[in-house]
Design an enzyme around this catalytic site. Structure first.
Site, PDB file in Angstrom:
ATOM      1  N   CYS A  85       0.841  -1.203   0.000  1.00 16.90           N
ATOM      2  CA  CYS A  85       0.000   0.000   0.000  1.00 16.90           C
ATOM      3  C   CYS A  85       0.877   1.255   0.000  1.00 16.90           C
ATOM      4  O   CYS A  85       1.451   1.604  -1.026  1.00 16.90           O
ATOM      5  CB  CYS A  85      -0.972  -0.047   1.171  1.00 16.90           C
ATOM      6  SG  CYS A  85      -2.348   1.119   1.031  1.00 16.90           S
ATOM      7  N   HIS A 194      -3.350  -5.687   1.347  1.00 14.79           N
ATOM      8  CA  HIS A 194      -2.572  -5.882   2.573  1.00 14.79           C
ATOM      9  C   HIS A 194      -2.497  -7.363   2.958  1.00 14.79           C
ATOM     10  O   HIS A 194      -3.330  -7.846   3.747  1.00 14.79           O
ATOM     11  CB  HIS A 194      -3.223  -5.114   3.724  1.00 14.79           C
ATOM     12  CG  HIS A 194      -3.020  -3.639   3.673  1.00 14.79           C
ATOM     13  ND1 HIS A 194      -2.066  -2.988   4.425  1.00 14.79           N
ATOM     14  CD2 HIS A 194      -3.655  -2.676   2.946  1.00 14.79           C
ATOM     15  CE1 HIS A 194      -2.120  -1.682   4.174  1.00 14.79           C
ATOM     16  NE2 HIS A 194      -3.071  -1.471   3.279  1.00 14.79           N
ATOM     17  N   GLU A 196      -0.612  -8.791   5.069  1.00 16.74           N
ATOM     18  CA  GLU A 196      -0.352  -8.968   6.501  1.00 16.74           C
ATOM     19  C   GLU A 196      -1.632  -9.030   7.322  1.00 16.74           C
ATOM     20  O   GLU A 196      -1.602  -9.405   8.496  1.00 16.74           O
ATOM     21  CB  GLU A 196       0.553  -7.842   7.020  1.00 16.74           C
ATOM     22  CG  GLU A 196      -0.112  -6.504   7.235  1.00 16.74           C
ATOM     23  CD  GLU A 196      -0.271  -5.668   5.973  1.00 16.74           C
ATOM     24  OE1 GLU A 196      -0.565  -4.458   6.087  1.00 16.74           O
ATOM     25  OE2 GLU A 196      -0.105  -6.215   4.863  1.00 16.74           O
TER      26      GLU A 196
END
Length: 232
Positions: A85, A194, A196
């Site tokens: 991002c 994302h 994660e």
């Protein structure tokens, strides 16, 4: 394996990235934007967030941080680097990746579980996927629209450097539905979604099996660990 996570003023997801690295089986190493030292890490993550409040352009000021000189040298030497991002925006501003990211075409911040198709499973960060595999990764951005000149788009497509592509819907007006790209060598990858946030059951996207059970994101991190172990 030691993977550095660089924190900038305004970083939001640095600790989430560190947790993902730990869950994948490597040691996360906290790095500070104001240093000129990568502390001997084997790979790097530039995390999501709002570095420097997104002033000027998202990622523009962060791309000039002291540590970025070392990041650029390491990337050009072949070290795996993942920009997520805001980190993707930094990589574009630092000219490690082509194109740029602009305001979403609808003018709104978007936050959703996003369907993606893996187009390139040969990069350092995607080796654990199969080409054509569809995954679901959380997406949250206000300036995630990927743009590039027609010549650059043709080159990215022709050279297989589109890493992931949006499926189901284009959430931000990205050209060619591009959600992530790589450099020619495949060690530098930028993702707007994302990964994660999809690494642990109970905290990821909803799946047909159960709510919040999606863990597709962990494969980005296990892929680079496997790649480093093979090349060690």
């Amino acid at each position: 394996m030691r993977i550095g996570v660089v924190t900038f003023p305004g970083s939001l997801d640095d600790r989430d990235a560190a947790r993902a690295i730990r869950l994948a089986g490597a040691e996360p190493v906290a790095l500070w934007h104001g240093e000129h030292d990568l502390h001997g890490v084997d790979a790097l993550v530039l995390p999501g967030g709002f570095s420097y409040g997104d002033y000027l352009r998202c990622g523009a000021i962060a791309s000039l941080s002291p540590i970025m000189a070392e990041v650029i040298d390491a990337a050009n030497s072949g070290m795996p680097v993942l920009g997520i991002c805001n980190g993707f925006q930094m990589l574009a501003e630092a000219h490690l990746l082509e194109g740029g990211l602009i305001r979403n075409d609808h003018g709104l911040f978007i936050c959703r579980d996003q369907g993606l198709r893996v187009e390139n499973a040969l990069t350092d960060w995607t080796g654990g996927f199969a080409a054509g595999q569809e995954i679901t990764i959380p997406l949250k951005n206000g300036e995630g629209g990927f743009i590039a000149s027609a010549d650059t788009l043709e080159r990215l497509e022709g050279e297989g450097r589109v890493v992931v592509r949006y499926v189901g819907m284009n959430p931000n007006g990205s050209l060619n539905d591009i959600a992530g790209i790589s450099n020619m060598r495949g060690n530098v990858v930028g993702l707007m979604p994302h990964p994660e946030h999809a690494v642990e059951p109970g905290f990821g996207p909803d799946t047909t099996d159960a709510m919040r059970s999606g863990t597709d994101g962990i494969t980005f991190f296990t892929s680079v660990i496997e790649r480093m172990l093979v090349s060690a």
